[in-house]
Each structure stands twice: as structure tokens, then as C-alpha cells.
Design an enzyme around this catalytic site. Sequence first.
Site, PDB file in Angstrom:
ATOM      1  CB  CYS A 117      39.542  24.554  32.820  1.00 42.79           C
ATOM      2  SG  CYS A 117      38.407  25.808  33.128  1.00 42.79           S
ATOM      3  CG  HIS A 258      42.631  26.453  30.264  1.00 43.44           C
ATOM      4  ND1 HIS A 258      41.360  26.197  29.227  1.00 43.44           N
ATOM      5  CD2 HIS A 258      42.312  26.890  31.388  1.00 43.44           C
ATOM      6  CE1 HIS A 258      40.568  26.599  30.193  1.00 43.44           C
ATOM      7  NE2 HIS A 258      41.083  27.221  31.220  1.00 43.44           N
ATOM      8  CG  ASN A 288      38.227  29.665  30.657  1.00 45.17           C
ATOM      9  OD1 ASN A 288      38.296  28.502  30.193  1.00 45.17           O
ATOM     10  ND2 ASN A 288      38.669  30.021  31.811  1.00 45.17           N
TER      11      ASN A 288
HETATM   12  O1  UT7 Z   1      40.048  28.271  33.675  1.00 50.50           O
HETATM   13  C1  UT7 Z   1      40.039  28.155  34.949  1.00 50.50           C
HETATM   14  C2  UT7 Z   1      41.114  29.148  35.361  1.00 50.50           C
HETATM   15  N1  UT7 Z   1      40.852  30.409  35.364  1.00 50.50           N
HETATM   16  C3  UT7 Z   1      41.763  31.405  35.343  1.00 50.50           C
HETATM   17  O2  UT7 Z   1      42.685  30.901  34.784  1.00 50.50           O
HETATM   18  C4  UT7 Z   1      41.452  32.639  35.653  1.00 50.50           C
HETATM   19  C5  UT7 Z   1      42.808  33.390  36.249  1.00 50.50           C
HETATM   20  N2  UT7 Z   1      42.577  34.797  36.508  1.00 50.50           N
HETATM   21  C6  UT7 Z   1      42.507  35.689  35.777  1.00 50.50           C
HETATM   22  O3  UT7 Z   1      42.708  35.600  34.823  1.00 50.50           O
HETATM   23  C7  UT7 Z   1      42.618  37.131  36.489  1.00 50.50           C
HETATM   24  O4  UT7 Z   1      42.889  37.154  37.787  1.00 50.50           O
HETATM   25  C8  UT7 Z   1      41.203  37.915  36.110  1.00 50.50           C
HETATM   26  C9  UT7 Z   1      41.247  38.336  34.629  1.00 50.50           C
HETATM   27  C10 UT7 Z   1      39.979  37.207  36.455  1.00 50.50           C
HETATM   28  C11 UT7 Z   1      41.354  39.283  36.993  1.00 50.50           C
HETATM   29  O5  UT7 Z   1      42.307  39.841  36.724  1.00 50.50           O
HETATM   30  P1  UT7 Z   1      43.279  40.639  37.823  1.00 50.50           P
HETATM   31  O6  UT7 Z   1      44.258  41.458  37.011  1.00 50.50           O
HETATM   32  O7  UT7 Z   1      43.750  39.542  38.648  1.00 50.50           O
HETATM   33  O8  UT7 Z   1      42.193  41.550  38.426  1.00 50.50           O
HETATM   34  P2  UT7 Z   1      41.848  41.486  39.885  1.00 50.50           P
HETATM   35  O9  UT7 Z   1      40.841  40.458  40.217  1.00 50.50           O
HETATM   36  O10 UT7 Z   1      42.764  41.703  41.053  1.00 50.50           O
HETATM   37  O11 UT7 Z   1      40.822  42.918  40.102  1.00 50.50           O
HETATM   38  C12 UT7 Z   1      41.556  44.265  39.736  1.00 50.50           C
HETATM   39  C13 UT7 Z   1      40.278  45.426  39.708  1.00 50.50           C
HETATM   40  C14 UT7 Z   1      39.560  45.284  40.842  1.00 50.50           C
HETATM   41  O12 UT7 Z   1      39.333  46.633  41.216  1.00 50.50           O
HETATM   42  P3  UT7 Z   1      39.902  47.443  42.465  1.00 50.50           P
HETATM   43  O13 UT7 Z   1      39.572  46.431  43.770  1.00 50.50           O
HETATM   44  O14 UT7 Z   1      41.228  47.239  42.368  1.00 50.50           O
HETATM   45  O15 UT7 Z   1      39.590  48.664  42.442  1.00 50.50           O
HETATM   46  C15 UT7 Z   1      38.138  44.785  40.379  1.00 50.50           C
HETATM   47  O16 UT7 Z   1      37.097  45.069  41.021  1.00 50.50           O
HETATM   48  O17 UT7 Z   1      39.603  45.232  38.574  1.00 50.50           O
HETATM   49  C16 UT7 Z   1      38.096  45.423  39.147  1.00 50.50           C
HETATM   50  N3  UT7 Z   1      37.404  44.524  37.988  1.00 50.50           N
HETATM   51  C17 UT7 Z   1      36.932  44.795  36.887  1.00 50.50           C
HETATM   52  N4  UT7 Z   1      36.898  45.967  36.308  1.00 50.50           N
HETATM   53  C18 UT7 Z   1      36.358  46.292  35.153  1.00 50.50           C
HETATM   54  C19 UT7 Z   1      37.012  43.202  38.044  1.00 50.50           C
HETATM   55  N5  UT7 Z   1      36.610  42.663  37.014  1.00 50.50           N
HETATM   56  C20 UT7 Z   1      36.471  43.838  36.247  1.00 50.50           C
HETATM   57  C21 UT7 Z   1      35.727  44.024  34.855  1.00 50.50           C
HETATM   58  N6  UT7 Z   1      35.832  45.228  34.652  1.00 50.50           N
HETATM   59  N7  UT7 Z   1      35.137  43.038  34.324  1.00 50.50           N
END
Ligand code: UT7
Length: 335
Positions: A117, A258, A288
Site C-alpha cells: 500500500c 492512504h 482500501n
Molecule cells: O492497507 C494496509 C493496511 N491495512 C490497514 O490499515 C488495516 C488496519 N486495521 C483495521 O482497519 C482494523 O483493525 C479492522 C477494520 C481490520 C478491524 O477493526 P477492529 O476494530 O480492529 O476489529 P477486530 O479485528 O478487533 O475485530 C472485532 C470483532 C471480532 O469479534 P470478537 O472477537 O470481538 O467477537 C471480529 O471477529 O469484529 C469481528 N469482525 C467482524 N464482524 C462483522 C471482524 N470482521 C468483521 C466483519 N463483520 N466484517
Amino acid sequence: MSTASHPVTILGTGSSVPARVVTNEELSRTVDTSHEWIYSRTGITERRIAGTDESASEMGARAGRAAIEAAGLAPSEIDAVIACTMTPDMPFPSTACLIQQKLGLPTRTAFDLQAACSGFVYGLEVASALIQAGVHRHVLLVGTERISSIIDWTDRSTCVLFGDGAGAVVLGRGVAHDQGVIGVKTGADGSDAKLLFMPGGGSSVPASAESIAARQHFLRMNGREVFKHAVLVMEEIALDLLREHGVLRGEIDLVIPHQANFRIIDTLASRLEIPYSKFFVNLDRYGNTSAASIPLAIDEAVKAERLRPGQLVLLLAFGAGLTWGAALLRWPGNK
Ligand code: UT7
């Protein structure tokens, strides 16, 4: 080759996205997710997904053609094409060679640059150096990605985040070193390579029935860790770059970050003490798009007249590697 250091500027911009729009609502019919979750956690409402005829080289060529036209140049005046992509049409030949052929560019330099990215900011550093050193006069710099080809559409933690598209700029000689591309800085740390990677398809895990069964040909990400790193390193490199060029954060007119997650951008805005209103955000419509994200946003900002002549612009990138980068530009033309 000349020994003088030539100033570098952006002469024209262009972009191209696939026609097909995929909304959060549509995704929620195939994976266990919802518009509410995606929008509240990322700011994304929809993304573009490429059709079979929309390869990375095809989207890149369309964006490149638009940038060359906007620069008022003939294809014959482009000395080099650099394609920043982690989803090339094929491992080789380079996507840059395919773009060169599609646009009928001179048979000179063409190569791909892979910094995930952060690719566009890395490409800006390389292209600027080539022009500064007098190696090339006009460089077409393209960021193009067909990320949908490496997405595991059954993995809700990644499939909702990404989209396809391309953006391009033509770089050439500017009028002064404090105009156009003022400075570019990049960073990398391979010790966190496995926070965001695709295990299969390279020479260490070539395609096999086993690698396909183990879903190794898809992108994998530890989103939470990537988020933390993204904020820290983009803040640090932005402040370093501003310090090096004696620029105060209050002087920045527009930040083009980004486009990964509005929460990353919001946190960055607070930490940099630059108002969120000065950040250009279009991730709601594209998600993204990796190396395409910044040049696509640049082209939209120009067309929307958010990016205007004379403005001081900060680009901020972050991606797999881990890699990151920042660039300071004085947008060409008079205020
Ligand atoms: O371009 C390169 C760089 N990439 C990035 O910059 C991405 C950086 N990271 C992020 O943007 C965020 O970490 C995400 C958007 C990927 C995830 O957000 P988060 O607030 O960090 O969520 P998480 O991964 O900690 O997940 C929270 C909960 C989990 O459930 P539990 O374990 O709390 O029960 C996941 O299983 O959300 C759940 N979850 C979803 N639920 C509904 C993860 N993806 C989804 C989804 N729909 N699509």
C-alpha cells in the site's frame, strides 16, 4: 546524464475504477457481516470490483492515458513507466511493460515497484530521483491494484476492506525545489512481515493442490496490530519530513492519506494536531485500493478542486512489509 539536480513536479493526474459497485449490503448477503459493522469500524460503504477485462494493467493504462493527456504530453514524450502494484497481471513480465505496450509508449524504461500500500509514495521517491538526476525527463507513475484477485471472499475480517482501481501521475521537471515535489521519505521494517502478507504463490510456496486447499493464495492480515503500527509510523515520518523541510503543521493545506480506515485517519489527525477537515477521504466509495489509493485520491481531489494550485500537500502511506512513507508537495500552478 546532467549533473544538476532538477526540480520535480506533477504535470498531470488520472484515475480509473471498475464499473461494478459492491455495497456493504451486497457483501452481507454472502459473509457474516453487516453494513453497520463495516461502516462504523472502517467508514467504507462500497467498493469497486474489477470484471474479467479489468486487469491491473488495463486499469493502470486507462489511468495513465488520462494523466498523460492532463499533462498535455504526447505518449512519445514519456521516458519511463513505473507501475506500483502487489497484484500484477502475472509474476512476469511486469505490469509496467504491459501498460507501456497498451499506451504505445517509447520502448524505454518500464518496471514494477512492490511496496504494497506504500507503493505510490515509494514510486514517487524513485521517479523524483530519476528526474532530479537527469536520467529521465517525464515519468509515468501508476498505482494499480486488482486486490479482489487475492481476497478470500469467505474471510469477513479482510474481504470487506479492499477494492480495485488505479491512479496515475506524470512527473517532470519543475521550476524550483520549493515547488512541486519538495521531499519524500520512506521506511520499512521486515520484522513485522507476517502482520500482512500472502503466503502462497511466490517461490517459497509455489502453487500446489496443498497450497490451494490451505487457502495460502489469499491476503492475510492481523488488522488490530497493523492499525497500531500504521498510526505510529505515519505520525513519526510525517513529523520527520516536516522538520527536515522547516514546515509547520499549521501550514499544511491538505493531507492525502492512504485510504484504509477512517479511524486510522482520525487518530492520525488528532496525533498530528491537523484538523480532520484537512484530510481528503474517499475510502467510503472505494475501500482500501492499496497502491492505487493515494493517486486515486489525488486525482479526485484535483477534480473536486479540493487540491488547488499553490497548496501545501502532505501524502501519508502505510502497508505490508511493513512499509510506510510521506511526501511533501507544493501543488503546481499559481494561487
Ligand atoms: O492497507 C494496509 C493496511 N491495512 C490497514 O490499515 C488495516 C488496519 N486495521 C483495521 O482497519 C482494523 O483493525 C479492522 C477494520 C481490520 C478491524 O477493526 P477492529 O476494530 O480492529 O476489529 P477486530 O479485528 O478487533 O475485530 C472485532 C470483532 C471480532 O469479534 P470478537 O472477537 O470481538 O467477537 C471480529 O471477529 O469484529 C469481528 N469482525 C467482524 N464482524 C462483522 C471482524 N470482521 C468483521 C466483519 N463483520 N466484517
